[in-house]
Design a protein around this motif. Structure first.
Motif, PDB file in Angstrom:
ATOM      1  N   LYS A   4      -2.594   6.748   1.319  1.00 25.03           N
ATOM      2  CA  LYS A   4      -2.313   7.940  -0.035  1.00 25.03           C
ATOM      3  C   LYS A   4      -1.384   7.878  -0.877  1.00 25.03           C
ATOM      4  N   LEU A   5      -0.200   7.227  -0.265  1.00 23.39           N
ATOM      5  CA  LEU A   5       0.977   7.193  -1.140  1.00 23.39           C
ATOM      6  C   LEU A   5       0.666   6.152  -2.538  1.00 23.39           C
ATOM      7  N   ALA A   6       0.046   5.106  -1.935  1.00 23.07           N
ATOM      8  CA  ALA A   6       0.016   4.076  -2.775  1.00 23.07           C
ATOM      9  C   ALA A   6      -1.159   4.338  -3.931  1.00 23.07           C
ATOM     10  N   GLU A   7      -2.034   4.933  -3.467  1.00 17.98           N
ATOM     11  CA  GLU A   7      -2.921   5.619  -4.420  1.00 17.98           C
ATOM     12  C   GLU A   7      -2.421   6.494  -5.314  1.00 17.98           C
ATOM     13  N   ASP A   8      -1.542   7.529  -4.816  1.00 18.61           N
ATOM     14  CA  ASP A   8      -0.887   8.472  -5.628  1.00 18.61           C
ATOM     15  C   ASP A   8      -0.077   7.817  -6.612  1.00 18.61           C
ATOM     16  N   ALA A   9       0.814   6.959  -6.203  1.00 20.63           N
ATOM     17  CA  ALA A   9       1.552   6.255  -7.140  1.00 20.63           C
ATOM     18  C   ALA A   9       0.780   5.270  -8.406  1.00 20.63           C
ATOM     19  N   LEU A  39       7.332   8.221  -4.648  1.00 22.52           N
ATOM     20  CA  LEU A  39       7.332   7.733  -3.308  1.00 22.52           C
ATOM     21  C   LEU A  39       8.510   7.964  -2.447  1.00 22.52           C
ATOM     22  N   ILE A  40       9.537   7.845  -2.944  1.00 22.20           N
ATOM     23  CA  ILE A  40      10.833   8.163  -2.036  1.00 22.20           C
ATOM     24  C   ILE A  40      10.827   9.558  -1.569  1.00 22.20           C
ATOM     25  N   ALA A  41      10.511  10.516  -2.591  1.00 19.15           N
ATOM     26  CA  ALA A  41      10.604  12.012  -2.279  1.00 19.15           C
ATOM     27  C   ALA A  41       9.354  12.310  -1.156  1.00 19.15           C
ATOM     28  N   ALA A  42       8.397  11.562  -1.340  1.00 23.59           N
ATOM     29  CA  ALA A  42       7.296  11.735  -0.101  1.00 23.59           C
ATOM     30  C   ALA A  42       7.850  11.446   1.071  1.00 23.59           C
ATOM     31  N   LEU A  43       8.370  10.150   1.240  1.00 25.20           N
ATOM     32  CA  LEU A  43       8.793   9.438   2.382  1.00 25.20           C
ATOM     33  C   LEU A  43       9.719  10.427   3.001  1.00 25.20           C
ATOM     34  N   ARG A  44      10.669  10.943   2.335  1.00 21.06           N
ATOM     35  CA  ARG A  44      11.850  11.629   2.700  1.00 21.06           C
ATOM     36  C   ARG A  44      11.454  13.066   3.158  1.00 21.06           C
ATOM     37  N   ALA A 106      -2.482  -0.980  -3.220  1.00 23.40           N
ATOM     38  CA  ALA A 106      -3.352  -0.321  -4.066  1.00 23.40           C
ATOM     39  C   ALA A 106      -3.471  -1.200  -5.282  1.00 23.40           C
ATOM     40  N   LEU A 107      -4.641  -1.388  -5.727  1.00 21.82           N
ATOM     41  CA  LEU A 107      -4.751  -2.207  -7.048  1.00 21.82           C
ATOM     42  C   LEU A 107      -5.530  -1.107  -7.934  1.00 21.82           C
ATOM     43  N   PRO A 108      -4.550  -0.376  -8.569  1.00 22.55           N
ATOM     44  CA  PRO A 108      -5.233   0.890  -9.334  1.00 22.55           C
ATOM     45  C   PRO A 108      -6.158   0.584 -10.725  1.00 22.55           C
ATOM     46  N   SER A 109      -5.977  -0.569 -11.276  1.00 21.33           N
ATOM     47  CA  SER A 109      -6.913  -0.918 -12.390  1.00 21.33           C
ATOM     48  C   SER A 109      -8.150  -1.266 -11.834  1.00 21.33           C
TER      49      SER A 109
END
Length: 240
Positions: A4-9, A39-44, A106-109
């Motif tokens: 989820k974090l990779a997709e959101d980023a 990402l840092i904010a979500a992990l913290r 994530a491979l966003p493109s």
């Protein structure tokens, strides 16, 4: 959570690239900063007791005392991202006791995320081997091994994109010796291992993470049946 974090980023990065007037290095720098901050904010918030290692954050020694450390690359392939290409990625991984235990790339493109907890069958090996290499600086060992194996060379951008090409069955070998850091390959290795692929240093040694020196310069991802032969070839080339 890693997926989820990779997709959101990735979504944030695509929105920035599609809506911003920024170009080139300025776009890459802005993307790195925004994705890293998110990402840092979500992990913290969600994993406050875990350590964090990110390419885009100032290094501290606090993570070295942790057995669980998130290793992230907010934009793997900043140049490809800023050029509007598709061969870039977002890496989110969790190393546990120095091993790449959990990962999402994530491979966003391509609107795709590969993850270590949800896998399909292991990729099929091609009769004529295909090797992904840097589109600008193919590693000499990779070129030499490809010549011996009569493998097709496939130029590609980021480390994550190259590793996931093997996972997706678009290539058979990713052999890199040109220098990487832990954030370049931790998430790809976690995913590739989950898909049943061989992952190691090019001397056959295991990949170890959350080290005081984050430089992890070489990597082999391939089908398990090819690993010993490729490692022998690399060893022979380096002995010459």
């Amino acid at each position: 959570m890693a997926a989820k974090l990779a997709e959101d980023a990735g979504a944030l990065l695509l929105e920035l690239r599609n809506s911003s007037d920024l170009t080139g290095k300025n776009l890459g720098d802005a993307g790195d900063h925004k994705a890293n901050t998110m990402l840092i904010a979500a992990l913290r918030e969600h994993r406050p007791d875990d350590g964090i290692l990110s390419e885009e954050s100032q290094e501290t020694n606090a993570r070295l005392s942790k057995n669980r450390v998130w290793i992230i690359d907010p934009v793997d392939g900043t140049r490809e991202y800023s050029e509007g290409r598709s061969d870039w990625a977002v890496h989110v991984a969790l190393a546990i006791d120095g091993k790449a235990a959990i990962g999402a790339v994530a491979l966003p493109s391509l609107n795709m995320t590969l993850r270590s907890d949800v896998t399909t069958a292991s990729p099929t090996r091609s009769d004529k081997l295909r090797m992904v290499v840097s589109r600008s600086r193919p590693a000499k060992e990779a070129v030499a091994v490809a010549e011996i194996l009569d493998a097709e060379l496939i130029p590609m951008g980021s480390a994550g994109a190259k590793a996931m090409a093997v996972v997706r069955g678009e290539a058979d070998i990713y052999l890199h010796s040109g220098g990487q850091y832990e954030w370049d390959n931790c998430a790809p290795v976690a995913v590739a291992q989950a898909y049943g692929l061989h992952c190691s240093r090019i001397d056959g040694e295991p990949l170890t993470y959350n080290q005081s020196d984050t430089y992890l310069p070489d990597l082999l991802i391939c089908h398990k049946e090819d690993a010993s032969h490729i490692l022998d070839l690399v060893n022979g080339i380096n002995d010459q």
